[in-house]
Write a protein that holds these residues in place. Structure first.
Motif, mmCIF file in Angstrom:
data_model
loop_
_atom_site.group_PDB
_atom_site.id
_atom_site.type_symbol
_atom_site.label_atom_id
_atom_site.label_comp_id
_atom_site.label_asym_id
_atom_site.label_seq_id
_atom_site.Cartn_x
_atom_site.Cartn_y
_atom_site.Cartn_z
ATOM 1 N N PRO A 99 0.847 -1.206 0.000
ATOM 2 C CA PRO A 99 0.000 0.000 0.000
ATOM 3 C C PRO A 99 0.880 1.253 0.000
ATOM 4 C CG PRO A 99 -0.014 -1.030 2.157
ATOM 5 C CD PRO A 99 0.802 -1.902 1.266
ATOM 6 N N LEU A 100 0.836 2.009 -1.093
ATOM 7 C CA LEU A 100 1.747 3.133 -1.268
ATOM 8 C C LEU A 100 1.451 4.299 -0.333
ATOM 9 C CD1 LEU A 100 2.065 3.113 -5.140
ATOM 10 C CD2 LEU A 100 3.632 2.174 -3.441
ATOM 11 N N GLN A 101 0.220 4.460 0.101
ATOM 12 C CA GLN A 101 -0.132 5.581 0.973
ATOM 13 C C GLN A 101 -0.292 5.150 2.424
ATOM 14 O OE1 GLN A 101 -0.177 8.784 -0.028
ATOM 15 N NE2 GLN A 101 0.534 8.029 -1.989
ATOM 16 N N ARG A 116 0.425 4.645 6.296
ATOM 17 C CA ARG A 116 1.043 5.481 7.334
ATOM 18 C C ARG A 116 1.764 4.599 8.344
ATOM 19 N NH1 ARG A 116 0.989 10.786 5.841
ATOM 20 N NH2 ARG A 116 -0.846 11.137 4.560
ATOM 21 N N GLU A 117 2.738 5.168 9.052
ATOM 22 C CA GLU A 117 3.426 4.436 10.113
ATOM 23 C C GLU A 117 2.422 3.948 11.152
ATOM 24 O OE1 GLU A 117 6.589 3.459 10.659
ATOM 25 O OE2 GLU A 117 7.241 4.234 8.729
ATOM 26 N N ASN A 118 1.493 4.801 11.524
ATOM 27 C CA ASN A 118 0.402 4.444 12.433
ATOM 28 C C ASN A 118 -0.877 4.563 11.614
ATOM 29 O OD1 ASN A 118 -1.555 4.176 14.350
ATOM 30 N ND2 ASN A 118 -0.816 5.812 15.669
ATOM 31 N N ILE A 119 -1.462 3.435 11.243
ATOM 32 C CA ILE A 119 -2.605 3.491 10.331
ATOM 33 C C ILE A 119 -3.819 4.180 10.935
ATOM 34 C CG2 ILE A 119 -1.893 1.497 8.986
ATOM 35 C CD1 ILE A 119 -3.936 -0.150 10.507
ATOM 36 N N SER A 120 -3.855 4.290 12.260
ATOM 37 C CA SER A 120 -4.980 4.968 12.902
ATOM 38 C C SER A 120 -4.780 6.476 13.003
ATOM 39 C CB SER A 120 -5.209 4.407 14.304
ATOM 40 O OG SER A 120 -5.592 3.062 14.211
ATOM 41 N N ASP A 121 -3.604 6.970 12.617
ATOM 42 C CA ASP A 121 -3.322 8.402 12.689
ATOM 43 C C ASP A 121 -3.045 8.929 11.286
ATOM 44 O OD1 ASP A 121 -2.543 10.965 13.237
ATOM 45 O OD2 ASP A 121 -0.718 10.423 14.324
ATOM 46 N N PRO A 122 -4.004 9.641 10.701
ATOM 47 C CA PRO A 122 -3.805 10.126 9.325
ATOM 48 C C PRO A 122 -2.698 11.167 9.196
ATOM 49 C CG PRO A 122 -5.960 10.789 10.175
ATOM 50 C CD PRO A 122 -5.311 9.962 11.221
ATOM 51 N N LEU A 123 -2.181 11.690 10.312
ATOM 52 C CA LEU A 123 -1.119 12.689 10.257
ATOM 53 C C LEU A 123 0.275 12.091 10.445
ATOM 54 C CD1 LEU A 123 -2.844 15.533 12.297
ATOM 55 C CD2 LEU A 123 -2.745 15.238 9.816
ATOM 56 N N SER A 124 0.366 10.783 10.723
ATOM 57 C CA SER A 124 1.684 10.163 10.895
ATOM 58 C C SER A 124 2.386 10.081 9.535
ATOM 59 C CB SER A 124 1.553 8.780 11.531
ATOM 60 O OG SER A 124 0.922 7.893 10.650
ATOM 61 N N LEU A 180 4.390 8.801 6.156
ATOM 62 C CA LEU A 180 4.193 7.645 5.282
ATOM 63 C C LEU A 180 5.184 6.546 5.643
ATOM 64 C CD1 LEU A 180 3.684 9.277 1.770
ATOM 65 C CD2 LEU A 180 1.961 8.175 3.192
ATOM 66 N N ARG A 181 4.720 5.300 5.566
ATOM 67 C CA ARG A 181 5.575 4.147 5.871
ATOM 68 C C ARG A 181 6.517 3.924 4.693
ATOM 69 N NH1 ARG A 181 5.753 -0.041 9.201
ATOM 70 N NH2 ARG A 181 3.859 0.527 10.267
ATOM 71 N N THR A 182 7.795 3.753 4.995
ATOM 72 C CA THR A 182 8.785 3.501 3.953
ATOM 73 C C THR A 182 9.410 2.122 4.072
ATOM 74 O OG1 THR A 182 10.488 4.543 5.310
ATOM 75 C CG2 THR A 182 9.372 5.942 3.708
ATOM 76 N N THR A 183 9.177 1.427 5.195
ATOM 77 C CA THR A 183 9.750 0.103 5.409
ATOM 78 C C THR A 183 8.630 -0.908 5.621
ATOM 79 O OG1 THR A 183 11.655 1.117 6.470
ATOM 80 C CG2 THR A 183 11.336 -1.237 6.833
ATOM 81 N N PHE A 184 8.676 -1.973 4.853
ATOM 82 C CA PHE A 184 7.713 -3.063 4.977
ATOM 83 C C PHE A 184 8.500 -4.340 5.244
ATOM 84 C CE2 PHE A 184 5.809 0.159 2.370
ATOM 85 C CZ PHE A 184 4.506 0.228 2.813
ATOM 86 N N TYR A 234 -0.223 -3.073 7.708
ATOM 87 C CA TYR A 234 0.090 -2.062 6.702
ATOM 88 C C TYR A 234 -1.175 -1.470 6.094
ATOM 89 C CZ TYR A 234 4.645 -4.226 7.170
ATOM 90 O OH TYR A 234 5.819 -4.724 7.683
ATOM 91 N N THR A 235 -2.296 -2.059 6.378
ATOM 92 C CA THR A 235 -3.576 -1.534 5.924
ATOM 93 C C THR A 235 -4.635 -1.974 6.919
ATOM 94 O OG1 THR A 235 -5.065 -1.351 4.034
ATOM 95 C CG2 THR A 235 -4.152 -3.520 4.473
ATOM 96 N N TYR A 236 -5.827 -1.473 6.773
ATOM 97 C CA TYR A 236 -6.892 -1.807 7.707
ATOM 98 C C TYR A 236 -7.364 -3.239 7.521
ATOM 99 C CZ TYR A 236 -7.392 3.127 8.797
ATOM 100 O OH TYR A 236 -7.166 4.400 9.216
#
Length: 160
Positions: A69-71, A73-81, A83-87, A125-127
């Motif tokens: 998932p390209l968009q 977030r580090e914390n999926i519950s926080d839309p202001l965190s 973007l995750r770069t490590t999977f 990494y996603t909901y």
């Protein structure tokens, strides 16, 4: 590209060591789903296909599908965190089975777990649509700002 090939190779080698019961994708399909991890967007399937060297033999082929998932977030519950770069994908985590089972030993039934790291939270990494995610939202009420939880996945939070 080289690192992604290394990742796929490492996953395939480690999967060869793990024996997991699967289920077919469809009744007519001979392909079995070994792992379907919606939290980390990974599906691992296997099926027998005729060997290229000897058509009378069948070999086991495993397919690993990873959707990044390209968009995310580090914390999926926080839309202001950020973007995750490590999977990170570990087959031992993807294949863990934390569902309790009953085993009879010496005439006594015991509850056991097949997984050994079930207490550790899984990084999503996603909901997961079956889980309720909330995030605090500031509301102005009688001149004061109060934070109230808002459902990010309403269908799972308000299911009957």
């Amino acid at each position: 590209m080289k690192s992604s090939l290394l990742l796929c190779g490492a996953l395939a080698v480690s999967l060869g060591v793990i024996l997991v019961a699967g289920y077919p994708l469809s009744p007519k399909d001979e392909e079995y789903v070994l792992v379907n991890n919606k939290c980390q967007c990974v599906t691992v399937t296997s099926k027998f296909v005729p060997s290229k060297e000897n058509p009378d033999e069948e070999i086991l082929v495993r397919n690993i599908r990873i959707i990044v998932p390209l968009q995310a977030r580090e914390n999926i519950s926080d839309p202001l965190s950020p973007l995750r770069t490590t999977f990170v994908y570990r087959m031992s985590d993807l294949c863990r089975n934390c569902e309790p089972a009953e085993v009879e030993l010496g005439g006594v039934i015991h509850q056991v777990q097949q997984g050994n790291s079930c207490e550790e939270p899984q990084t999503c990494y996603t909901y997961d649509r079956n889980q309720c995610y909330t995030s605090p939202v500031p509301l102005l009420y009688h001149g004061q700002v109060q934070h109230a939880p808002a459902a990010l996945t309403p269908a799972s939070c308000f299911a009957e």
